[in-house]
Design an enzyme around this catalytic site. Structure first.
Site, PDB file in Angstrom:
ATOM      1  N   GLY A 189      -2.524  -5.936   4.340  1.00 53.93           N
ATOM      2  CA  GLY A 189      -1.608  -6.347   3.286  1.00 53.93           C
ATOM      3  C   GLY A 189      -0.704  -5.168   3.010  1.00 53.93           C
ATOM      4  O   GLY A 189      -1.167  -4.038   2.916  1.00 53.93           O
ATOM      5  N   SER A 190       0.590  -5.365   2.924  1.00 53.35           N
ATOM      6  CA  SER A 190       1.454  -4.194   2.966  1.00 53.35           C
ATOM      7  C   SER A 190       2.880  -4.531   2.553  1.00 53.35           C
ATOM      8  O   SER A 190       3.140  -5.572   1.941  1.00 53.35           O
ATOM      9  CB  SER A 190       1.443  -3.615   4.383  1.00 53.35           C
ATOM     10  N   ARG A 191       3.815  -3.654   2.933  1.00 49.43           N
ATOM     11  CA  ARG A 191       5.200  -3.800   2.499  1.00 49.43           C
ATOM     12  C   ARG A 191       6.143  -3.190   3.526  1.00 49.43           C
ATOM     13  O   ARG A 191       5.798  -2.241   4.233  1.00 49.43           O
ATOM     14  CB  ARG A 191       5.348  -3.106   1.143  1.00 49.43           C
TER      15      ARG A 191
END
Length: 232
Positions: A189-191
């Protein structure tokens, strides 16, 4: 068309990076079934989730010159003007930045926002706070690319999140990349931050859903011409 072929067309392919994880979840599910059937079903659900996480669907990317497309699936979490990370070498003036937050339910294969030459790849270790926080751009583990185009240099930063512990890159410095081509992946999960040339006006809004390789973040020409498309 047979039913089997029809089903196959509806199921997106899995990126090879996901095979070891899916296999691990599946093996754990078998063990859990042996221990207690309800646990096995929980493991099965998690195995399906893992397979969906590593899905790599076909995308249709606009190819007209001057278009910047989203590098990731997810939600446009922030649009602002800030100083780019020093390792990008994009100068000491604030630049427009579009941030896309990827939850654990989004496809995590990242795609190039533009066509051009990869001038720089810079990895920086860091911590793993919630990627939605603004300070994650400075404090979290990240991998950065600078892509040179006829319209200027674009910075793309993969930022590890609270759950993510591994940034994977598929490209090298000096290579040419096309818009919408896969350049990396983040687990789990990240950006993604995209730094646009000074004066560029983003065409998206905070809260909007982005689709990697398809959603247009900016258009340097803004001439209203209908874009052509290609499948990738």
């Amino acid at each position: 068309m047979s039913i089997a072929n029809s089903i196959q067309r509806q199921i997106p392919p899995i990126h090879p990076e996901g095979y070891p994880f899916i296999g691990g979840f599946a093996l754990a599910s078998l063990v859990l079934f042996w221990l207690w059937t309800p646990l096995g079903w929980i493991g099965t659900v998690l195995t399906i989730w893992c397979a969906l996480f590593f899905r790599d669907p076909v995308r249709v990317t606009p190819v007209r010159d001057g278009i910047v497309v989203a590098p990731a699936d997810g939600r446009i979490s922030m649009i602002t003007t800030v100083l780019p990370p020093a390792e990008l070498g994009l100068g000491d003036r604030p630049l427009p930045r579009v941030s896309i937050f990827m939850s654990v339910f989004n496809c995590h294969v990242n795609r190039s926002p533009v066509a051009g030459r990869i001038d720089r790849i810079a990895y920086r270790p860091g911590i793993f706070i919630n990627a939605e926080l603004d300070k994650a751009s400075e404090d979290n583990e990240r991998n950065s690319l600078v892509i040179s185009t006829p319209n200027g240099r674009i910075g793309v930063v993969q930022i590890a999140g609270l759950v993510a512990r591994r940034i994977v890159s598929f490209v090298k410095e000096g290579q040419t990349i096309g818009a919408g081509e896969r350049f990396g992946l983040i687990r789990f999960g990240s950006r993604l931050d995209v730094y646009l040339p000074e004066g560029t006006r983003p065409l998206v809004a905070e809260g909007q859903t982005a689709i990697a390789g398809e959603t247009i973040l900016a258009d340097f020409r803004l001439n209203g011409a209908a874009p052509a498309f290609r499948s990738s």
